[in-house]
Design a protein around this motif. Structure first.
Motif, PDB file in Angstrom:
ATOM      1  N   VAL A 185       0.853  -1.191   0.000  1.00 24.70           N
ATOM      2  CA  VAL A 185       0.000   0.000   0.000  1.00 24.70           C
ATOM      3  C   VAL A 185       0.890   1.243   0.000  1.00 24.70           C
ATOM      4  CG1 VAL A 185      -1.743   1.311   1.276  1.00 24.70           C
ATOM      5  CG2 VAL A 185      -1.849  -1.195   1.226  1.00 24.70           C
ATOM      6  N   GLY A 186       0.692   2.094  -0.977  1.00 24.65           N
ATOM      7  CA  GLY A 186       1.394   3.367  -1.003  1.00 24.65           C
ATOM      8  C   GLY A 186       0.666   4.385  -0.140  1.00 24.65           C
ATOM      9  N   SER A 187       1.429   5.140   0.663  1.00 21.78           N
ATOM     10  CA  SER A 187       0.827   6.132   1.550  1.00 21.78           C
ATOM     11  C   SER A 187       1.624   7.422   1.470  1.00 21.78           C
ATOM     12  CB  SER A 187       0.817   5.599   2.990  1.00 21.78           C
ATOM     13  OG  SER A 187       0.134   6.466   3.856  1.00 21.78           O
ATOM     14  N   HIS A 188       0.908   8.529   1.402  1.00 19.60           N
ATOM     15  CA  HIS A 188       1.561   9.836   1.268  1.00 19.60           C
ATOM     16  C   HIS A 188       0.851  10.839   2.166  1.00 19.60           C
ATOM     17  CE1 HIS A 188       3.759  13.125  -0.318  1.00 19.60           C
ATOM     18  NE2 HIS A 188       2.844  13.578  -1.145  1.00 19.60           N
ATOM     19  N   PHE A 189       1.593  11.464   3.047  1.00 24.56           N
ATOM     20  CA  PHE A 189       1.110  12.406   4.040  1.00 24.56           C
ATOM     21  C   PHE A 189      -0.250  11.978   4.599  1.00 24.56           C
ATOM     22  CE2 PHE A 189      -0.672  16.488   5.607  1.00 24.56           C
ATOM     23  CZ  PHE A 189       0.137  16.553   6.724  1.00 24.56           C
ATOM     24  N   ALA A 190      -1.253  12.868   4.592  1.00 25.07           N
ATOM     25  CA  ALA A 190      -2.549  12.598   5.220  1.00 25.07           C
ATOM     26  C   ALA A 190      -3.556  13.612   4.726  1.00 25.07           C
ATOM     27  CB  ALA A 190      -2.428  12.704   6.746  1.00 25.07           C
ATOM     28  N   ASN A 191      -4.833  13.228   4.707  1.00 25.44           N
ATOM     29  CA  ASN A 191      -5.855  14.224   4.389  1.00 25.44           C
ATOM     30  C   ASN A 191      -6.167  15.058   5.634  1.00 25.44           C
ATOM     31  OD1 ASN A 191      -7.874  12.803   5.931  1.00 25.44           O
ATOM     32  ND2 ASN A 191      -8.314  11.499   4.152  1.00 25.44           N
ATOM     33  N   TYR A 192      -7.006  16.054   5.457  1.00 21.52           N
ATOM     34  CA  TYR A 192      -7.264  17.000   6.549  1.00 21.52           C
ATOM     35  C   TYR A 192      -7.840  16.283   7.770  1.00 21.52           C
ATOM     36  CZ  TYR A 192      -8.731  21.551   8.580  1.00 21.52           C
ATOM     37  OH  TYR A 192      -8.898  22.648   9.376  1.00 21.52           O
ATOM     38  N   ARG A 193      -8.752  15.363   7.550  1.00 22.09           N
ATOM     39  CA  ARG A 193      -9.352  14.649   8.671  1.00 22.09           C
ATOM     40  C   ARG A 193      -8.318  13.829   9.429  1.00 22.09           C
ATOM     41  NH1 ARG A 193     -13.148  15.167  12.444  1.00 22.09           N
ATOM     42  NH2 ARG A 193     -13.748  13.145  13.299  1.00 22.09           N
ATOM     43  N   GLU A 194      -7.453  13.123   8.691  1.00 23.06           N
ATOM     44  CA  GLU A 194      -6.414  12.315   9.333  1.00 23.06           C
ATOM     45  C   GLU A 194      -5.430  13.197  10.102  1.00 23.06           C
ATOM     46  OE1 GLU A 194      -6.501   8.787   5.947  1.00 23.06           O
ATOM     47  OE2 GLU A 194      -5.288  10.588   5.675  1.00 23.06           O
ATOM     48  N   ALA A 195      -5.058  14.331   9.507  1.00 29.53           N
ATOM     49  CA  ALA A 195      -4.147  15.250  10.185  1.00 29.53           C
ATOM     50  C   ALA A 195      -4.787  15.804  11.457  1.00 29.53           C
ATOM     51  CB  ALA A 195      -3.754  16.387   9.241  1.00 29.53           C
ATOM     52  N   TRP A 196      -6.088  16.124  11.377  1.00 33.67           N
ATOM     53  CA  TRP A 196      -6.803  16.652  12.536  1.00 33.67           C
ATOM     54  C   TRP A 196      -6.854  15.603  13.658  1.00 33.67           C
ATOM     55  CZ3 TRP A 196      -9.124  21.595  12.897  1.00 33.67           C
ATOM     56  CH2 TRP A 196      -9.866  21.818  14.070  1.00 33.67           C
ATOM     57  N   GLU A 197      -7.165  14.351  13.305  1.00 34.28           N
ATOM     58  CA  GLU A 197      -7.220  13.287  14.307  1.00 34.28           C
ATOM     59  C   GLU A 197      -5.851  13.065  14.944  1.00 34.28           C
ATOM     60  OE1 GLU A 197      -9.664  11.725  15.596  1.00 34.28           O
ATOM     61  OE2 GLU A 197     -11.318  12.259  14.277  1.00 34.28           O
ATOM     62  N   ALA A 198      -4.800  13.103  14.136  1.00 31.57           N
ATOM     63  CA  ALA A 198      -3.449  12.916  14.666  1.00 31.57           C
ATOM     64  C   ALA A 198      -3.089  14.053  15.621  1.00 31.57           C
ATOM     65  CB  ALA A 198      -2.442  12.828  13.524  1.00 31.57           C
ATOM     66  N   ASN A 199      -3.451  15.284  15.262  1.00 36.55           N
ATOM     67  CA  ASN A 199      -3.175  16.431  16.123  1.00 36.55           C
ATOM     68  C   ASN A 199      -4.012  16.367  17.403  1.00 36.55           C
ATOM     69  OD1 ASN A 199      -1.951  19.185  16.504  1.00 36.55           O
ATOM     70  ND2 ASN A 199      -4.120  19.757  16.526  1.00 36.55           N
ATOM     71  N   ARG A 200      -5.239  15.882  17.299  1.00 42.01           N
ATOM     72  CA  ARG A 200      -6.119  15.736  18.466  1.00 42.01           C
ATOM     73  C   ARG A 200      -5.505  14.799  19.495  1.00 42.01           C
ATOM     74  NH1 ARG A 200     -10.297  11.916  19.238  1.00 42.01           N
ATOM     75  NH2 ARG A 200     -11.904  12.545  20.736  1.00 42.01           N
ATOM     76  N   LEU A 201      -4.867  13.729  19.030  1.00 47.41           N
ATOM     77  CA  LEU A 201      -4.236  12.792  19.948  1.00 47.41           C
ATOM     78  C   LEU A 201      -3.048  13.433  20.670  1.00 47.41           C
ATOM     79  CD1 LEU A 201      -4.417   9.571  17.761  1.00 47.41           C
ATOM     80  CD2 LEU A 201      -5.704  10.032  19.855  1.00 47.41           C
ATOM     81  N   VAL A 202      -2.336  14.305  19.967  1.00 51.06           N
ATOM     82  CA  VAL A 202      -1.264  15.056  20.624  1.00 51.06           C
ATOM     83  C   VAL A 202      -1.852  16.003  21.668  1.00 51.06           C
ATOM     84  CG1 VAL A 202       0.585  16.740  20.277  1.00 51.06           C
ATOM     85  CG2 VAL A 202       0.274  14.887  18.630  1.00 51.06           C
ATOM     86  N   ALA A 203      -2.928  16.711  21.303  1.00 54.22           N
ATOM     87  CA  ALA A 203      -3.547  17.672  22.216  1.00 54.22           C
ATOM     88  C   ALA A 203      -4.092  17.002  23.473  1.00 54.22           C
ATOM     89  CB  ALA A 203      -4.663  18.437  21.496  1.00 54.22           C
ATOM     90  N   LYS A 204      -4.496  15.732  23.363  1.00 50.10           N
ATOM     91  CA  LYS A 204      -5.026  15.000  24.510  1.00 50.10           C
ATOM     92  C   LYS A 204      -3.942  14.307  25.328  1.00 50.10           C
ATOM     93  CE  LYS A 204      -9.758  14.073  23.007  1.00 50.10           C
ATOM     94  NZ  LYS A 204     -10.373  14.489  24.281  1.00 50.10           N
ATOM     95  N   GLY A 205      -2.700  14.428  24.901  1.00 51.11           N
ATOM     96  CA  GLY A 205      -1.621  13.780  25.635  1.00 51.11           C
ATOM     97  C   GLY A 205      -1.525  12.289  25.403  1.00 51.11           C
ATOM     98  N   LYS A 206      -2.103  11.797  24.292  1.00 51.27           N
ATOM     99  CA  LYS A 206      -2.011  10.376  23.962  1.00 51.27           C
ATOM    100  C   LYS A 206      -0.757  10.070  23.142  1.00 51.27           C
ATOM    101  CE  LYS A 206      -6.158   9.529  25.675  1.00 51.27           C
ATOM    102  NZ  LYS A 206      -6.333   8.737  26.926  1.00 51.27           N
ATOM    103  N   ILE A 207      -0.357  11.021  22.312  1.00 47.85           N
ATOM    104  CA  ILE A 207       0.845  10.930  21.500  1.00 47.85           C
ATOM    105  C   ILE A 207       1.697  12.149  21.835  1.00 47.85           C
ATOM    106  CG2 ILE A 207       1.778  10.884  19.145  1.00 47.85           C
ATOM    107  CD1 ILE A 207       0.241   8.354  19.839  1.00 47.85           C
ATOM    108  N   HIS A 208       3.016  11.957  21.904  1.00 49.46           N
ATOM    109  CA  HIS A 208       3.882  13.024  22.408  1.00 49.46           C
ATOM    110  C   HIS A 208       4.934  13.426  21.380  1.00 49.46           C
ATOM    111  CE1 HIS A 208       2.045  12.279  26.282  1.00 49.46           C
ATOM    112  NE2 HIS A 208       2.339  10.994  26.147  1.00 49.46           N
ATOM    113  N   PRO A 209       5.371  14.674  21.440  1.00 49.44           N
ATOM    114  CA  PRO A 209       6.460  15.100  20.552  1.00 49.44           C
ATOM    115  C   PRO A 209       7.714  14.271  20.803  1.00 49.44           C
ATOM    116  CG  PRO A 209       5.488  16.984  21.689  1.00 49.44           C
ATOM    117  CD  PRO A 209       4.930  15.754  22.337  1.00 49.44           C
ATOM    118  N   THR A 210       8.518  14.127  19.765  1.00 51.19           N
ATOM    119  CA  THR A 210       9.785  13.415  19.917  1.00 51.19           C
ATOM    120  C   THR A 210      10.935  14.387  19.624  1.00 51.19           C
ATOM    121  OG1 THR A 210       9.735  12.621  17.621  1.00 51.19           O
ATOM    122  CG2 THR A 210       8.709  11.227  19.292  1.00 51.19           C
ATOM    123  N   LEU A 211      10.805  15.577  20.150  1.00 50.47           N
ATOM    124  CA  LEU A 211      11.781  16.638  19.913  1.00 50.47           C
ATOM    125  C   LEU A 211      13.055  16.363  20.705  1.00 50.47           C
ATOM    126  CD1 LEU A 211      12.044  19.462  18.508  1.00 50.47           C
ATOM    127  CD2 LEU A 211      11.350  20.446  20.703  1.00 50.47           C
TER     128      LEU A 211
END
Length: 445
Positions: free
Chosen positions: A362-388
């Motif tokens: 399966v080829g995958s390239h970046f994300a659509n707006y909904r996928e990007a929003w869901e991914a950002n929502r998980l960061v905002a909720k503290g479920k996924i964290h920056p790896t800075l």
């Protein structure tokens, strides 16, 4: 710029205050120059030095069009597409800008002799164009990097399929490694309140890419209990895939290249780890021939870590160097999901192991707006964290890109734009305190 920064740092500034600010005529931006696209001709990829091609220039503020926003950039980050732009591989990005410039009178702005790069930002909205209702001056935002026109029906089930889909700051101009950026308003998402500017800028591109590639139905559709092989599991992309696997109840098998990177995976909660350098895997006998015996040795090692099971999903992004092994070790009916190709774009594999075992690529390239929003929502909720792991100044972006190019970094590297120092922009101290160890784990290695 001082007035803009003062307004951002004041707790009393209102939307009206931001709307009343004067927009400067120019701003500082990291650029590549069109007349330098042949500067690395004849050099091997590894020998091309982003420090020589990336410039910090004063450039004019672009005209604001309908459906767009000007954002004061507090921080950004370096992605591999910034490296590609800086070394003019696999081609010069000025070809992208020229094609985009031919689309309309408005897009002609992008076709310039310089390219402002960068596909991540965290900052504050300064102005919005006609037709923008969801955002206003003063809003604190992050931006995803999908730029679409959506005039074709092709993109309306999945915006990544829009014929005019582009990656902002790579295939468009006026990117995020700058003091000001021009984005489409549908690129904007709320900045996570518990993160600093540089932490909020770090996940964007890689977090959204990993979400679509691994979690979304448009990618691998990962489910609980899946064994997921993750190449480069502590890197900019793999570190988010590792987190998504763990958060989603899957079992990540993390492939890394050092003890230090293995320790980062353990800190994220992974247990099954393969240090490919320590175990000496060499999937190619020479430049032209792969070694199936190494595929088998690798598959045996995976089964030792999974209780005898093969992997359901392979999270692929190295490309040429690993792809033959990835296809081989995937279980019957499993999925190899691929984006990018940092070790080479020409993938070779033995098709018997794909077709006869009913596997899928399966080829995958970046994300659509909904996928990007869901991914950002998980960061905002503290479920996924920056790896800075490290933060550079705008002046040192060339060094940051060099470090990413030479794989001298861990996780993501950030760049301060208008932010005068690290640690600013946190609005929710309580949530931050709950997750402070996870937020800092890549800094503390």
């Amino acid at each position: 710029m001082k007035e803009i920064l003062d307004a951002i740092q004041s707790q009393d500034s209102t939307a009206a205050d931001f709307a009343a600010l004067s927009i400067p005529e120019s701003y500082r931006a990291v650029t590549v120059h069109k007349d330098e696209t042949e500067m690395f001709a004849g050099l091997d990829t590894r020998d091309k030095d982003p420090r020589k091609s990336l410039h910090l220039d004063e450039v004019p503020v672009p005209e604001l069009g309908p459906g767009e926003a000007l954002v004061a950039v507090m921080a950004s980050s370096v992605n591999y597409n910034s490296v590609w732009t800086s070394i003019f591989e696999p081609m010069s990005t000025f070809g992208f800008l020229e094609r985009y410039g031919r689309l309309s009178e408005l897009t002609r702005r992008h076709d310039l002799p310089y390219h402002v790069i960068g596909s991540d930002l965290a900052g504050v909205v300064l102005r919005t164009g006609p037709g923008v209702n969801a955002w206003k001056p003063g809003d604190e935002v992050v931006a995803h990097c999908l730029s679409v026109e959506l005039e074709s029906s092709d993109g309306h089930n999945d915006t990544m399929l829009d014929p005019e889909q582009r990656i902002w700051g790579f295939e468009t101009n006026f990117g995020g490694l700058a003091e000001v950026a021009l984005v489409k308003s549908n690129q904007l998402m709320p900045k996570p309140d518990h993160l600093s500017w540089e932490e909020a800028a770090a996940p964007g591109l890689v977090n959204s890419t990993a979400y679509r590639q691994l979690v979304s139905r448009n990618g691998a559709g990962m489910k609980q209990g899946d064994n997921v092989l993750i190449w480069g599991a502590s890197g900019g992309l793999g570190s988010y895939a590792t987190q998504f696997a763990l958060a989603g109840g899957a079992n990540p098998i993390c492939v890394v290249s050092s003890d230090q990177k293995a320790e980062l995976c353990r800190k994220m909660g992974a247990e099954a780890i393969i240090d490919r350098n320590a175990e000496g895997y060499k999937f190619w006998k020479d430049e032209h021939n792969q070694d199936p015996r190494e595929w088998k040795r690798f598959g045996k090692r995976i089964r030792e870590l999974t209780g005898g099971e093969d992997v359901d999903i392979v999270f692929e992004h190295p490309g040429r160097e690993t792809f033959g092994a990835s296809v081989y070790v995937t279980r019957k009916g499993g999925t190899i999901v691929t984006c990018a190709s940092t070790s080479g774009y020409t993938h070779e594999y033995d098709n018997r192991y794909l077709w006869m075992s009913l596997k899928k690529i399966v080829g995958s390239h970046f994300a659509n707006y909904r996928e990007a929003w869901e991914a950002n929502r998980l960061v905002a909720k503290g479920k996924i964290h920056p790896t800075l792991s490290k933060v550079y100044s705008l002046e040192d972006t060339g060094q940051a890109a060099y470090d990413v190019h030479r794989n001298l970094h861990q996780g993501k590297v950030g760049v301060l734009a208008l932010a005068p120092r690290e640690g600013l922009g946190v609005r929710d101290e309580e949530l931050r305190e709950q997750h402070i160890d996870a937020i800092n784990r890549f800094r503390n290695v």
